[in-house]
Write an enzyme that holds these catalytic residues in place. Structure first.
Site, PDB file in Angstrom:
ATOM      1  N   SER A 114      -3.410   2.485 -17.302  1.00  0.00           N
ATOM      2  CA  SER A 114      -2.667   2.259 -16.227  1.00  0.00           C
ATOM      3  C   SER A 114      -2.275   3.415 -15.354  1.00  0.00           C
ATOM      4  O   SER A 114      -2.945   4.455 -15.433  1.00  0.00           O
ATOM      5  CB  SER A 114      -1.233   1.741 -16.660  1.00  0.00           C
ATOM      6  OG  SER A 114      -0.553   2.897 -17.234  1.00  0.00           O
ATOM      7  N   TYR A 164      -3.269  -1.523 -13.601  1.00  0.00           N
ATOM      8  CA  TYR A 164      -1.813  -1.959 -13.657  1.00  0.00           C
ATOM      9  C   TYR A 164      -1.132  -0.638 -13.737  1.00  0.00           C
ATOM     10  O   TYR A 164      -1.006   0.285 -14.037  1.00  0.00           O
ATOM     11  CB  TYR A 164      -1.619  -2.970 -14.654  1.00  0.00           C
ATOM     12  CG  TYR A 164      -1.573  -2.206 -16.194  1.00  0.00           C
ATOM     13  CD1 TYR A 164      -0.260  -1.969 -16.842  1.00  0.00           C
ATOM     14  CD2 TYR A 164      -2.557  -2.167 -16.924  1.00  0.00           C
ATOM     15  CE1 TYR A 164      -0.426  -1.360 -17.792  1.00  0.00           C
ATOM     16  CE2 TYR A 164      -2.612  -1.537 -18.029  1.00  0.00           C
ATOM     17  CZ  TYR A 164      -1.537  -1.128 -18.681  1.00  0.00           C
ATOM     18  OH  TYR A 164      -1.221  -0.642 -19.764  1.00  0.00           O
ATOM     19  N   LYS A 177       0.801  -1.111  -0.197  1.00  0.00           N
ATOM     20  CA  LYS A 177       0.014   0.175  -0.017  1.00  0.00           C
ATOM     21  C   LYS A 177       0.850   1.291   0.118  1.00  0.00           C
ATOM     22  O   LYS A 177       2.041   1.264   0.639  1.00  0.00           O
ATOM     23  CB  LYS A 177      -0.975  -0.019   1.152  1.00  0.00           C
ATOM     24  CG  LYS A 177      -1.769   1.243   1.230  1.00  0.00           C
ATOM     25  CD  LYS A 177      -3.098   1.160   2.112  1.00  0.00           C
ATOM     26  CE  LYS A 177      -2.585   1.445   3.513  1.00  0.00           C
ATOM     27  NZ  LYS A 177      -3.685   1.504   4.578  1.00  0.00           N
TER      28      LYS A 177
END
Length: 116
Positions: free
Chosen positions: A25, A58, A9
Protein backbone atom coordinates in the site's frame (compact mmCIF):
# COMPACT_ATOMS: atom_id res chain seq x y z
CA UNK A 1 -21.48 2.94 -21.53
CA UNK A 2 -19.23 3.63 -18.54
CA UNK A 3 -15.98 5.55 -18.97
CA UNK A 4 -13.09 5.95 -16.54
CA UNK A 5 -11.99 9.44 -15.50
CA UNK A 6 -9.57 10.91 -13.00
CA UNK A 7 -11.61 11.66 -9.86
CA UNK A 8 -8.85 12.61 -7.40
CA UNK A 9 -5.27 13.84 -7.66
CA UNK A 10 -2.63 14.78 -5.11
CA UNK A 11 -0.17 16.61 -7.34
CA UNK A 12 3.55 16.55 -6.51
CA UNK A 13 4.06 15.36 -2.95
CA UNK A 14 7.37 14.17 -1.53
CA UNK A 15 7.88 10.62 -0.38
CA UNK A 16 8.66 10.80 3.35
CA UNK A 17 9.16 7.08 4.01
CA UNK A 18 9.60 3.74 2.26
CA UNK A 19 8.90 0.61 4.34
CA UNK A 20 9.88 -2.57 2.50
CA UNK A 21 8.86 -4.92 5.33
CA UNK A 22 5.15 -4.14 5.24
CA UNK A 23 2.22 -5.87 3.59
CA UNK A 24 1.75 -3.25 0.86
CA UNK A 25 0.00 0.00 0.00
CA UNK A 26 0.76 3.70 0.28
CA UNK A 27 0.22 5.60 3.52
CA UNK A 28 -1.14 9.10 2.88
CA UNK A 29 -1.76 11.92 5.36
CA UNK A 30 -5.50 11.74 6.06
CA UNK A 31 -5.85 15.50 5.44
CA UNK A 32 -4.65 14.96 1.87
CA UNK A 33 -6.97 11.99 1.39
CA UNK A 34 -9.98 13.97 2.63
CA UNK A 35 -9.10 16.96 0.45
CA UNK A 36 -9.44 14.91 -2.74
CA UNK A 37 -11.98 12.30 -1.66
CA UNK A 38 -9.71 9.27 -1.57
CA UNK A 39 -10.96 6.70 0.94
CA UNK A 40 -9.03 4.03 2.80
CA UNK A 41 -8.33 0.93 0.69
CA UNK A 42 -9.22 2.75 -2.54
CA UNK A 43 -7.06 1.86 -5.53
CA UNK A 44 -4.59 4.58 -6.47
CA UNK A 45 -1.96 5.00 -9.14
CA UNK A 46 1.39 6.46 -8.08
CA UNK A 47 3.61 8.17 -10.65
CA UNK A 48 7.20 8.93 -9.63
CA UNK A 49 8.46 12.13 -11.27
CA UNK A 50 12.07 11.38 -10.34
CA UNK A 51 12.50 7.98 -12.01
CA UNK A 52 9.41 7.47 -14.18
CA UNK A 53 8.15 4.47 -12.17
CA UNK A 54 4.39 3.91 -12.09
CA UNK A 55 2.53 1.58 -9.78
CA UNK A 56 -0.96 0.65 -8.68
CA UNK A 57 -1.70 0.04 -5.01
CA UNK A 58 -4.25 1.03 -2.37
CA UNK A 59 -4.38 3.94 0.06
CA UNK A 60 -4.22 3.70 3.83
CA UNK A 61 -4.71 6.57 6.25
CA UNK A 62 -1.68 8.26 7.73
CA UNK A 63 -1.72 10.56 10.73
CA UNK A 64 -3.38 13.92 10.03
CA UNK A 65 -1.15 16.93 9.55
CA UNK A 66 2.06 14.90 9.31
CA UNK A 67 2.50 15.12 5.55
CA UNK A 68 3.30 11.40 5.48
CA UNK A 69 3.63 9.75 2.10
CA UNK A 70 5.01 6.25 2.67
CA UNK A 71 5.37 3.53 0.06
CA UNK A 72 4.97 0.15 1.72
CA UNK A 73 5.97 -3.38 0.74
CA UNK A 74 7.18 -3.97 -2.81
CA UNK A 75 6.19 -0.39 -3.73
CA UNK A 76 9.05 0.80 -1.50
CA UNK A 77 11.41 -0.36 -4.27
CA UNK A 78 9.84 2.13 -6.69
CA UNK A 79 10.81 5.36 -4.88
CA UNK A 80 13.29 6.88 -2.49
CA UNK A 81 12.62 9.29 0.33
CA UNK A 82 12.48 12.77 -1.22
CA UNK A 83 11.16 11.62 -4.61
CA UNK A 84 8.23 13.64 -5.94
CA UNK A 85 5.13 11.60 -6.79
CA UNK A 86 1.63 12.19 -8.09
CA UNK A 87 -1.19 10.11 -6.60
CA UNK A 88 -4.26 9.58 -8.78
CA UNK A 89 -7.58 7.80 -8.23
CA UNK A 90 -10.04 7.07 -11.01
CA UNK A 91 -13.80 6.54 -11.11
CA UNK A 92 -16.28 5.10 -13.58
CA UNK A 93 -19.31 7.05 -14.74
CA UNK A 94 -21.58 7.47 -17.69
CA UNK A 95 -20.63 9.83 -20.48
CA UNK A 96 -23.57 12.00 -19.44
CA UNK A 97 -22.32 12.23 -15.82
CA UNK A 98 -18.81 13.02 -17.07
CA UNK A 99 -20.01 16.23 -18.73
CA UNK A 100 -20.52 17.95 -15.38
CA UNK A 101 -18.00 16.03 -13.26
CA UNK A 102 -15.09 17.96 -11.73
CA UNK A 103 -12.17 16.03 -10.24
CA UNK A 104 -10.77 17.02 -6.86
CA UNK A 105 -7.13 18.11 -7.10
CA UNK A 106 -4.72 19.52 -4.51
CA UNK A 107 -1.28 21.04 -4.96
CA UNK A 108 0.50 20.55 -1.61
CA UNK A 109 3.46 22.60 -0.47
CA UNK A 110 7.01 21.29 0.07
CA UNK A 111 5.97 19.82 3.45
CA UNK A 112 3.05 17.90 1.83
CA UNK A 113 0.50 20.18 3.41
CA UNK A 114 -2.52 21.64 1.66
CA UNK A 115 -2.08 25.18 0.40
CA UNK A 116 -5.25 27.26 0.83
Amino acid sequence: MQITLMKSKIHRVKVTQAELNYVGSITIDEDLMDAVGIIENEQVHVVNNNNGERLVTYAIKGARGTGIICLNGAAARKAQVGDVVIIIAYGSMSQEESKSFQPQVVFPDDANRIVH
